[in-house]
Design a protein around this motif. Structure first.
Motif, PDB file in Angstrom:
ATOM      1  N   GLY A  41      44.335  26.335  19.518  1.00 21.01           N
ATOM      2  CA  GLY A  41      44.704  26.197  18.115  1.00 21.01           C
ATOM      3  C   GLY A  41      46.189  26.023  17.884  1.00 21.01           C
ATOM      4  N   LYS A  79      47.924  21.405  20.383  1.00 30.55           N
ATOM      5  CA  LYS A  79      48.127  20.530  21.540  1.00 30.55           C
ATOM      6  C   LYS A  79      47.333  19.221  21.396  1.00 30.55           C
ATOM      7  CE  LYS A  79      46.603  23.665  24.463  1.00 30.55           C
ATOM      8  NZ  LYS A  79      46.192  24.723  23.505  1.00 30.55           N
ATOM      9  N   THR A  88      46.121  17.990  18.664  1.00 27.44           N
ATOM     10  CA  THR A  88      46.633  17.263  17.501  1.00 27.44           C
ATOM     11  C   THR A  88      47.856  16.436  17.888  1.00 27.44           C
ATOM     12  OG1 THR A  88      45.797  18.969  16.022  1.00 27.44           O
ATOM     13  CG2 THR A  88      47.508  17.523  15.156  1.00 27.44           C
TER      14      THR A  88
HETATM   15  N1  LIG Z   1      40.387  17.450  11.925  1.00 29.14           N
HETATM   16  C1  LIG Z   1      40.662  18.741  11.726  1.00 29.14           C
HETATM   17  N2  LIG Z   1      40.079  19.411  10.730  1.00 29.14           N
HETATM   18  C2  LIG Z   1      40.358  20.710  10.516  1.00 29.14           C
HETATM   19  N3  LIG Z   1      41.211  21.414  11.249  1.00 29.14           N
HETATM   20  C3  LIG Z   1      41.823  20.808  12.264  1.00 29.14           C
HETATM   21  C4  LIG Z   1      41.589  19.445  12.563  1.00 29.14           C
HETATM   22  N4  LIG Z   1      42.329  19.099  13.625  1.00 29.14           N
HETATM   23  C5  LIG Z   1      43.002  20.225  13.972  1.00 29.14           C
HETATM   24  N5  LIG Z   1      42.703  21.229  13.156  1.00 29.14           N
HETATM   25  C6  LIG Z   1      43.240  22.593  13.215  1.00 29.14           C
HETATM   26  O1  LIG Z   1      44.552  22.503  13.690  1.00 29.14           O
HETATM   27  C7  LIG Z   1      44.816  23.516  14.642  1.00 29.14           C
HETATM   28  C8  LIG Z   1      45.250  22.918  15.978  1.00 29.14           C
HETATM   29  O2  LIG Z   1      44.139  22.336  16.611  1.00 29.14           O
HETATM   30  P1  LIG Z   1      44.246  21.584  18.005  1.00 29.14           P
HETATM   31  O3  LIG Z   1      45.281  20.554  17.900  1.00 29.14           O
HETATM   32  O4  LIG Z   1      42.909  21.162  18.374  1.00 29.14           O
HETATM   33  O5  LIG Z   1      44.750  22.773  18.940  1.00 29.14           O
HETATM   34  P2  LIG Z   1      44.676  22.948  20.512  1.00 29.14           P
HETATM   35  O6  LIG Z   1      44.367  21.630  21.109  1.00 29.14           O
HETATM   36  O7  LIG Z   1      46.039  23.455  20.853  1.00 29.14           O
HETATM   37  O8  LIG Z   1      43.636  23.971  20.783  1.00 29.14           O
HETATM   38  C9  LIG Z   1      43.579  24.372  14.731  1.00 29.14           C
HETATM   39  O9  LIG Z   1      43.718  25.484  13.882  1.00 29.14           O
HETATM   40  C10 LIG Z   1      42.501  23.439  14.233  1.00 29.14           C
HETATM   41  O10 LIG Z   1      41.456  24.168  13.640  1.00 29.14           O
END
Ligand SMILES: Nc1ncnc2c1ncn2[C@@H]1O[C@H](COP(=O)(O)OP(=O)(O)O)[C@@H](O)[C@H]1O
Ligand SMILES: [Mg+2]
Lengths: 253, 432
Positions: free
Chosen positions: A40, A43, A45
């Motif tokens: 979360g 990364k 993203t």
């Molecule tokens: N499309 C999306 N809709 C809702 N929340 C998102 C979305 N993409 C990312 N998030 C939120 O953004 C945060 C970072 O997610 P992410 O980039 O997947 O983290 P990681 O890859 O580091 O685990 C998380 O809290 C996730 O729930």
């Protein structure tokens, strides 16, 4: 090679959800950087914003690849410029053969760069050799993209795509997740075979163990949308030993 | 709501109006009898109406009105006609009328090929046991008046009877000429026990057309049927395929439709003998003023038969797709394996897919499943392709073809399937 400067990004449909909060990183040609961080922290993203997936709005900062503004480009233009993302969750595409997919991608990129397309024969020769190294058999090449592949097969298939496309900047998003020891070795060997002075890697991982195989030059700890600490490979060992708690507390202080 | 009696009267009146001033074609004993009976059926049923439950999603007006709205011929440019490289016996129809000049000699080993317009003049012909007979059977449980109209008035079509394994496919090639041509075409295909035939059809037939194909498959007979309905944008048409399968017989029928203002393709299949197989599939791509309706009825009337219906529609810019499919399993038809899937890919929001899948099962030991879905291009797949460098339009095309692949996979002959796929890709490319 890749220059990310004070990148801020939020969800397009909900500007309350701010994910990247001032992420900065410079990767020079030939370097391997690792990003570690709790779930979360943003990364994936980061990898999506860099590769151009819809759904995120960049509100501040920017990113360039070899000096060219990445964020202005369509996803396919970024790919043709040499950016590659190995997906955390590779996508299944029923009805499109893996081989067709690979050849379409390779030739689309060559075309975009003004290079001649590979003939079917040339392509087949190259793909067979590279698939062989990754222990991807003829059947996997024939089947629809990622359909019915095991977790490890999907990840190997990502590396095969990378090997075929020969990108300059490779981002690997948790390529180690779901891999057993043997698959991890195959994947790492595949990555290491591609390492050279002109190619850079950004390896996103949760665990230190991948970094035993793919040795990074730099390790960064990411939390809440930005890098909170950078160091050498020893930083990964520290995480392995103590977890993120101390590092996060240190950063918060 | 119009009272039922009144609706029936309106439909009958419409039939009378249509029949007014038309005399049944002259012919020999068997044809005259069949035509007369069909006309009586038509008078009794009346014309189809959009108030009929069965025509709920498709307005039949343009198929039933006395005048034909002009349909401009589509220029196919330098595109190669389909099936041109296949070694086949070619029979050409222009606006639904047989063109002997443009056709090959009707010679196919083991087969007897005649034109309806000739055969109907004789007093006796093998087709008398089929012509109008399967169509009449197909009037229950739901009436199909356009098919009776066709039986009564069609003078063109081919009657083919195959005794052995036909060494080459028979190709029926339909060309258009006049903007207001109104064609009635009626084919009869009889495969004797153990016989095999590949039947190809290509082309838009006419500005407006009404086509009936009656198929009678003897024990163990195998018919592969591949049909492409041309690319004319403005033509309208209704087709009926009535097929009766004997024991262990196999029918594989695939239809490709691109464009066309209005198409109603009905298929009525009876699995009369045990261990029969009927696979019926369709792929269509429509853009703008396009209404395509597949209405299918499969009746399992004997044990251990297998049926598959696979329909895929790609729709955009207001195009409408309809699927009405029913599997009826009689009490005697134990161990039936029935499958039905209808899916649409909507390329934008104003395209529409209407589906009515039905199962009616009276046997207790059967395996039947059906499903219907409607969706857009998958955003994850689309991004994945683009992230690998595939440009937007090409990525969309790949996914459209991938969507249609499941229907094309129903074609056994890989070379023919590949040819259809290539054509589809070229058509779609020209449109983007
Ligand atoms: N499309 C999306 N809709 C809702 N929340 C998102 C979305 N993409 C990312 N998030 C939120 O953004 C945060 C970072 O997610 P992410 O980039 O997947 O983290 P990681 O890859 O580091 O685990 C998380 O809290 C996730 O729930
Ligand atoms: Mg992630």
């Amino acid at each position: 090679m890749l220059n990310i400067n004070n990148l801020h990004a939020e969800l397009e449909e909900d500007s309350e959800v701010k994910i990247l909060k001032g992420f900065s990183l410079t990767i020079n040609p030939g370097e391997v950087h690792a990003i570690m961080g709790p779930n979360g922290s943003g990364k994936s993203t980061l990898s999506y914003v860099l590769s151009g997936r819809d759904g995120y709005a960049v509100t501040e900062g920017g990113a360039t690849l070899e000096g060219v503004d990445l964020l202005e480009m369509e996803p396919e233009e970024r790919a043709a410029s040499g950016l590659f993302l190995a997906f955390q969750y590779p996508v299944e595409i029923p009805g499109v053969g893996n081989m067709t997919f690979l050849r379409t991608a390779v030739n689309a990129q060559r075309k975009a760069r003004g290079e001649a397309e590979l003939s079917a024969g040339e392509f087949l020769k190259v793909v067979r050799a590279k698939a062989n190294e990754l222990q991807i058999d003829a059947d996997m090449l024939k089947r629809p993209v990622n359909v019915g592949f095991s977790g490890g097969e999907k990840k190997r298939n990502e590396i095969l795509q990378m090997a075929m496309l020969e990108p300059k900047m490779c981002i690997l998003d948790e390529t180690d997740s779901g891999l057993d020891v043997d698959a991890m070795k195959l994947v790492s060997d595949g990555v290491n075979a591609l390492r050279d002075a002109g190619r850079s890697f950004l390896v996103i991982t949760h665990y230190q163990r991948l970094l035993n195989h793919i040795k990074p030059d730099f390790v960064h700890i990411m939390s809440d949308g930005r890098i909170i600490k950078s160091g050498g490979p020893e930083l990964a060992l520290e995480v392995e030993e103590n977890g993120y708690t101390d590092l996060l507390a240190e950063a918060a202080a | 709501m119009i009272p039922r009696a009144k609706l029936v009267q309106q439909k009958r009146d419409a039939a009378v109006t249509w029949l007014d001033g038309r005399a049944l074609p002259e012919g020999g004993v068997w044809a005259t009898k069949a035509r007369k009976a069909a006309e009586d059926r038509l008078r009794d049923m009346g014309m189809p109406s959009k108030r009929d439950e069965y025509w709920r999603y498709t307005d039949p007006r343009r198929l039933t009105e006395s005048t034909v709205q002009p349909a401009v011929l589509h220029d196919t440019g330098d595109a190669l006609p389909l099936f041109d490289r296949v070694d086949r016996v070619k029979l050409v129809f222009v606006d639904g009328v047989f063109d002997a000049e443009a056709s090959d000699a009707p010679e196919l080993a083991g087969a007897e090929i005649s034109q309806l317009r000739d055969a109907a003049r004789s007093d006796l012909h093998w087709a008398r046991d089929i012509y109008g007979v399967l169509e009449a059977r197909g009037q229950t449980p739901i009436s199909r008046p356009l098919a009776s109209l066709n039986t009564a008035f069609a003078t063109n079509g081919v009657l083919i009877r195959v005794a052995g394994k036909a060494p080459r496919p028979l190709a029926l090639i339909y060309r258009r000429s006049q903007d207001t041509a109104d064609a009635l075409m009626h084919h009869v295909i009889r495969l004797d026990a153990g016989a095999e035939l590949t039947l190809l059809e290509d082309g838009p037939v006419a500005a407006r057309y009404n086509q009936v194909t009656e198929i009678d498959l003897g024990e163990g007979a195998v018919l592969n049927h591949i049909r492409a309905q041309g690319r004319d944008h403005e033509r309208v048409g209704a087709t009926h395929l009535f097929a009766r399968l004997g024991a262990k017989a196999q029918l594989k029928s695939f239809t490709l439709s691109a464009n066309g203002a209005l198409t109603r393709n009905e298929a009525v299949i009876w699995l009369d003998g045990s261990d029969g197989t009927a696979h019926i599939a369709g792929a269509c791509v429509g853009d703008g003023a396009f209404h395509h309706d597949d209405t299918v009825f499969v009746n399992h009337a004997a044990p251990r038969c297998e049926s598959r219906q696979v329909y895929k529609k790609v729709l955009r810019h207001g195009a409408v797709g309809v699927f009405q499919g029913k599997i009826l399993v009689d009490q005697i038809a134990q161990l039936t394996d029935g499958y039905q899937i209808s899916q649409s890919l909507l390329l934008n929001e104003d395209a529409q897919f209407l589906a009515k899948p039905e199962l009616e099962i009276y046997a207790d030991d059967v395996k039947c499943s059906h499903g219907s879905t409607s969706g857009e291009i998958d955003a994850n797949q689309f991004f994945y392709l683009r992230a690998r460098g595939v440009p937007e339009a090409q990525a969309r095309m790949l996914l459209v073809l991938a969507f249609l692949a499941e229907a094309l996979d129903e074609i056994d002959d890989h070379a023919l399937a590949a040819e259809l796929r290539d054509h589809l890709e070229a058509w779609l490319n020209r449109r983007t």
